[in-house]
Design a protein around this motif. Structure first.
Motif: not given
Length: 409
Positions: A387-398
Motif C-alpha cells: 500500500l505504501w509503495m502504490l501511492r505514486p500510482l493512485l493519482r492515475g498519471d500512469v
C-alpha cells in the motif's frame, strides 16, 4: 482483423484451470499423508516451497531458452501438462520419502512454468484488444485450479467407504490421480482446439537491463513492490487456510470450506477486472490489498467470532488476497518500457515467488510454534508495504517508462 473463434477463450480458461490444479494437489491431501506416512506438520510448507522454487527455476529456463517461441505454445503447454501430471501421479510411489516428494513437487513447479505463463501468452496472442478482462478470467482460472484439489478431497469424503476409494486405492490416492488426469486433459484440449495465432509476434529476449529499471523507475518500482507485498501474503495464506478452518471444522468439511475460501479469489479476479475499467488498476489493487491486509490484522478477533462472521471473514479474505493479482500484472505491463515488458514481468514474477518461499517457510513454522491469533496479523506486513509503495500510482498519471540508453563508447 478476423474474429477470434468463440471456443478459444473458454478452452484456454478450462485448460488453465485443469493444469494449475497440480499446484496444490499435495496440500489438499496433506492430512492423509501425515497419517499414512508420518510426515511432520511443517512438511506442507516445505513441499509448497519446493513447488514455488521449481516455478522460479522453470520460469527463468523457459524465458531464457524462449521455448514458447521456438515451439508452438500449445505444444509446450501439452508437453508440460502431461509431464506435470505424471510427476504429480508419481506421488503415490514416494512411499513416505520426503526427499522424493520434494523432488516431485519441484518438478511439478518447474513444469507449471510451461502451463500458467504459456497459457497467458497464448491468450495474449488471440486477445490483443480487451486483454485486461481476459487476464482477470485467466488468473481467476488459476485460483480455481488451486482450489480444485481441496474440492475433490471434500467430495472423496472420509473413511474406506468414501466415494473415491475405488480399485483398491485410498481416497487421497484417487484425488491425486484425478488431478493428474484433469491436467493431462487440459493440455490435450489446448493442443487440439487452440491453434497458434497466424500473426503471433515472437517474444523478446530477456535482458538484465530490465532488472535495474525495476529499482530506478519510480512508477515501475511502485507496481512491482506492491506486487512483492502481495506475494508475501498470498501463498502463505493459501497454505494456512486448512489450519485456520480446522479451528472450526473437522474432517472433509475442512476441505470443502478450503475450496470455497480459495475459489472466492475467482470473484475477486473477475470482479476486479470489471471495476478496473472504471476506477483503474491502481485503485482496485489498492482497495483489494487494503482489504486483505485488514483481514490479517483482524484475525485475533475473528478467529473466535460467531461462525457466520468467521465464514464471511474467510470468504472476504480469499476473495481479496488473490483478486489483486491481475491488476498488478496489468500495472507492471503498463509501466514497463515496451521493449522489456517480458523481461520485467519475468524478473518480478521470479522475485515475487522467491519471496513467497520465505513467507511460507516462516509462517508455517510460526503457526506450529505459536497460536494462529499471534501469527496471522504478521501477514499484513506485505500488504502494508504494498500500500505504501502504490501511492505514486493512485493519482492515475500512469505513463510508460523510458528505457535508458546505453552510454556511447
Amino acid at each position: 482483423m478476423s474474429a477470434v473463434p468463440r471456443r478459444i477463450l473458454p478452452v484456454i480458461v478450462l485448460s488453465q484451470f485443469a493444469g494449475t490444479s497440480l499446484w496444490f494437489a499435495v496440500n489438499a491431501v496433506m492430512t492423509d499423508l501425515q497419517q499414512a506416512w508420518g510426515l511432520q506438520a511443517s512438511a506442507v510448507g516445505t513441499l509448497t516451497s519446493a513447488v514455488q522454487l521449481g516455478f522460479v527455476a522453470g520460469t527463468l529456463v523457459f524465458s531464457l531458452l524462449m521455448l514458447a517461441d521456438r515451439f508452438a505454445p500449445s505444444r509446450v503447454f501439452l508437453a508440460c501438462s502431461l509431464l506435470g501430471a505424471a510427476c504429480n501421479a508419481a506421488t503415490l510411489l514416494a512411499d513416505g520419502s520426503l526427499g522424493v516428494l520434494l523432488a516431485l513437487r519441484f518438478a511439478v513447479g518447474f513444469l507449471l512454468a510451461g502451463i500458467y505463463p504459456v497459457g497467458m501468452k497464448i491468450a495474449a496472442s488471440w486477445y490483443r484488444e480487451g486483454l485486461g478482462a481476459a487476464m482477470g478470467i485467466l488468473i481467476g482460472a488459476l485460483v480455481l485450479g488451486t482450489a480444485l484439489p481441496h474440492g475433490l478431497r471434500a467430495i472423496a469424503g472420509d473413511g474406506a467407504g468414501s466415494l473415491f476409494a475405488v480399485g483398491g486405492l485410498q481416497a487421497w490416492q484417487s484425488v491425486v490421480l484425478g488431478v493428474s488426469l484433469l491436467a493431462a486433459a487440459g493440455g490435450a484440449a489446448t493442443a487440439l482446439l487452440v491453434p497458434t495465432h497466424p500473426a503471433q509476434a515472437p517474444g523478446a529476449r530477456i535482458t538484465p537491463r530490465a532488472l535495474g529499471l525495476v529499482w530506478t523507475d519510480r512508477q515501475l518500482r511502485a507496481s512491482v513492490f506492491g506486487y512483492f507485498g502481495h506475494m508475501w501474503e498470498l501463498y502463505a495464506m493459501l497454505v494456512l487456510v486448512p489450519a485456520i478452518l480446522a479451528t472450526r471444522f473437522a474432517g472433509s468439511a475442512v476441505s470443502a470450506a478450503a475450496f470455497w475460501v480459495i475459489a472466492a479469489g475467482f470473484v475477486g479476479c473477475a470482479g476486479g477486472g470489471l471495476l478496473a475499467r472504471r476506477h483503474g488498476s491502481a485503485r482496485v489493487a489498492w482497495w483489494q490489498l487494503a482489504a486483505s491486509g485488514a483481514c490479517c490484522l483482524a484475525a485475533p478477533w475473528l478467529l473466535a467470532a460467531p461462525l457466520p462472521v468467521f465464514v464471511g471473514w474467510m470468504l472476504l479474505w480469499g476473495m481479496t488476497v488473490a483478486g489483486d493479482s491481475p491488476q498488478f500484472s496489468t500495472l507492471t505491463a503498463q509501466n514497463a518500457p515496451a521493449q522489456v515488458v517480458g523481461s520485467v514481468l519475468t524478473f518480478s514474477n521470479c522475485i515475487g515467488f522467491a519471496i513467497s518461499v520465505a513467507s511460507i517457510e516462516l509462517f508455517v513454522r510460526a503457526a506450529a510454534a505459536w497460536p494462529l491469533a499471534q501469527v496471522l496479523p504478521w501477514l499484513a506486513v506485505g500488504p502494508l508495504l504494498g500500500l505504501w509503495m502504490l501511492r505514486p500510482l493512485l493519482r492515475g498519471d500512469v505513463r510508460p517508462a523510458a528505457l535508458p540508453s546505453r552510454p556511447g563508447r
